[in-house]
Design a protein around this motif. Sequence first.
Motif, PDB file in Angstrom:
ATOM      1  N   TRP A   1      13.632   0.171  -5.213  1.00 11.96           N
ATOM      2  CA  TRP A   1      14.652  -0.777  -4.751  1.00 11.96           C
ATOM      3  C   TRP A   1      15.440  -0.234  -3.559  1.00 11.96           C
TER       4      TRP A   1
ATOM      5  N   ARG B   1      12.753  -3.657   1.240  1.00  9.29           N
ATOM      6  CA  ARG B   1      12.640  -4.327  -0.063  1.00  9.29           C
ATOM      7  C   ARG B   1      11.851  -5.632   0.048  1.00  9.29           C
TER       8      ARG B   1
ATOM      9  N   LEU C   1       8.288  -6.927  -1.859  1.00  8.42           N
ATOM     10  CA  LEU C   1       8.251  -8.188  -2.621  1.00  8.42           C
ATOM     11  C   LEU C   1       7.205  -9.139  -2.033  1.00  8.42           C
TER      12      LEU C   1
ATOM     13  N   PHE D   1       3.741  -7.988  -3.197  1.00  4.37           N
ATOM     14  CA  PHE D   1       3.527  -8.390  -4.596  1.00  4.37           C
ATOM     15  C   PHE D   1       3.243  -9.887  -4.682  1.00  4.37           C
ATOM     16  N   ASP D   2       4.022 -10.665  -3.942  1.00  4.31           N
ATOM     17  CA  ASP D   2       3.871 -12.113  -3.979  1.00  4.31           C
ATOM     18  C   ASP D   2       2.480 -12.553  -3.521  1.00  4.31           C
TER      19      ASP D   2
ATOM     20  N   LEU E   1       5.458  -6.674 -11.582  1.00  3.79           N
ATOM     21  CA  LEU E   1       6.134  -5.844 -10.584  1.00  3.79           C
ATOM     22  C   LEU E   1       7.159  -4.977 -11.313  1.00  3.79           C
TER      23      LEU E   1
ATOM     24  N   VAL F   1      10.201  -2.664 -10.496  1.00  2.49           N
ATOM     25  CA  VAL F   1      11.166  -2.183  -9.502  1.00  2.49           C
ATOM     26  C   VAL F   1      12.057  -1.157 -10.181  1.00  2.49           C
ATOM     27  N   ASN F   2      12.303  -0.040  -9.515  1.00  8.12           N
ATOM     28  CA  ASN F   2      13.271   0.928 -10.026  1.00  8.12           C
ATOM     29  C   ASN F   2      14.269   1.284  -8.941  1.00  8.12           C
ATOM     30  N   ALA F   3      15.531   1.474  -9.360  1.00  4.03           N
ATOM     31  CA  ALA F   3      16.531   1.996  -8.445  1.00  4.03           C
ATOM     32  C   ALA F   3      16.059   3.358  -7.962  1.00  4.03           C
TER      33      ALA F   3
END
Lengths: 252, 252
Positions: free
Chosen positions: B200, B207, B211, B214-215, B224, B226-228
């Motif tokens: 993230w 970012r 995304l 992935f989309d 998907l 997502v990690n901080a």
Amino acid sequence: MTDLNPADLRLLSHTTSDGVTTRELVLGEVTAALWAPEHAAPGTPLVLLGHGGGRQHRHHPAMSGRARLLTDVGFRAVALDVDGHGPRPRTPDDEEEVAVLHAARRAGEPIGPIVERYNADLARRTVPEWRALLAGLLAVPEIGDAPVGYWGITLGTAIGVPLVAEEPLIQAAAFGLFWPSTLVEAARRITVPIEFDLQWDDEQIPREGGLALFDAFASTQKSLHVNAGKHMELPRFEAASAVRFFERHLRP
Amino acid sequence: MTDLNPADLRLLSHTTSDGVTTRELVLGEVTAALWAPEHAAPGTPLVLLGHGGGRQHRHHPAMSGRARLLTDVGFRAVALDVDGHGPRPRTPDDEEEVAVLHAARRAGEPIGPIVERYNADLARRTVPEWRALLAGLLAVPEIGDAPVGYWGITLGTAIGVPLVAEEPLIQAAAFGLFWPSTLVEAARRITVPIEFDLQWDDEQIPREGGLALFDAFASTQKSLHVNAGKHMELPRFEAASAVRFFERHLRP
């Protein structure tokens, strides 16, 4: 809403089946259920389960299923009935909100604004109930000074985000499937680890809204799990993922 | 690039330690390593491991670590050295690209355009090598007609996305941490289940770019995670998650 005294918590009937003890709880008007592995020691991690909206309640299969996953890893779980759900009667205002929601759904109109408003009202009523129930439970010697998590999606997130923002005893939380606008302010005050579920093709909650809510959490440890599919198609493996999340953060 | 004949695959030395057999493989100029649980049966699922860029190679700890996670659940894993990595010499053009990349990094300039261009070139060279290696391996009687997955992040995604788009034998793929522009077209042709990792707070990959990639996957089953955290801070638990993903999709 009456003020609840945690000391009034009553542990009623209990049954034990297949290694899991289920107890019925009452605190004032609040009805709840507690699941524990048989012979669980004091200090066993405890996860608060927030049920979803509509016809859900403390003994809905989504709750007993998650409770089973948690007792399987040695944890306790507790679910309460949100006001107007399960055995707790709806007020005339509740009936009105539900009627408006059903009418919007039948008309194919966006339900987001109605759900956000109604669930924010339920959150105002339920957050103090959860806090009193938690305080009462932690005062029971057999439960003791347990690490605490919170797990709820949809209505469980609408209630859980303000609850976790206010309740310093909660050390980790799994959320998902909600709109951002009523929750962003509370999310910005949350710093404990978060796991958040979002459906990429959610026909109710815009993708950008879910991403904005995830972004708002102040937590340095936060994970977002996006899956292809509509609102009701959250894959079952995400429940197992949430349990592993709680194992990472609550296991002493 | 010379045409590779899968029948030229040679299985060289093998060692067995702690229940895992590691074999060195050669196919033309391609060097590779194959890990298997001792006494693995024909048809045991096989996961292709794509290493990252820079100093990574088939025996980098990121590869042997993932191979260990896979053999622990009874699967085989194979990694090859991408051209210009490990024992395979860099061409003058490779040296030039690496020098430009290092200069941009020192100057604090965006490295995305350089990495995308260089890794697209490496993908053009490596996709036919992976396909020949896979064909050669599946022709080995002890490996047999195995379900096949692909797992690679960063350079492993730059190579893996066009590979999975072209190679119909690959039934599931775990990717992550790459820019979209050179990969979106191939991603749109991928329909097998996908798990994709995105950081993230990635300081290299915007970012929105992650995304968008992935989309782009056409897969009806895609997740998907997502990690901080920054580019290099992908949590270790995502490796265990990828292994569970392959267990769901490749276990016969």
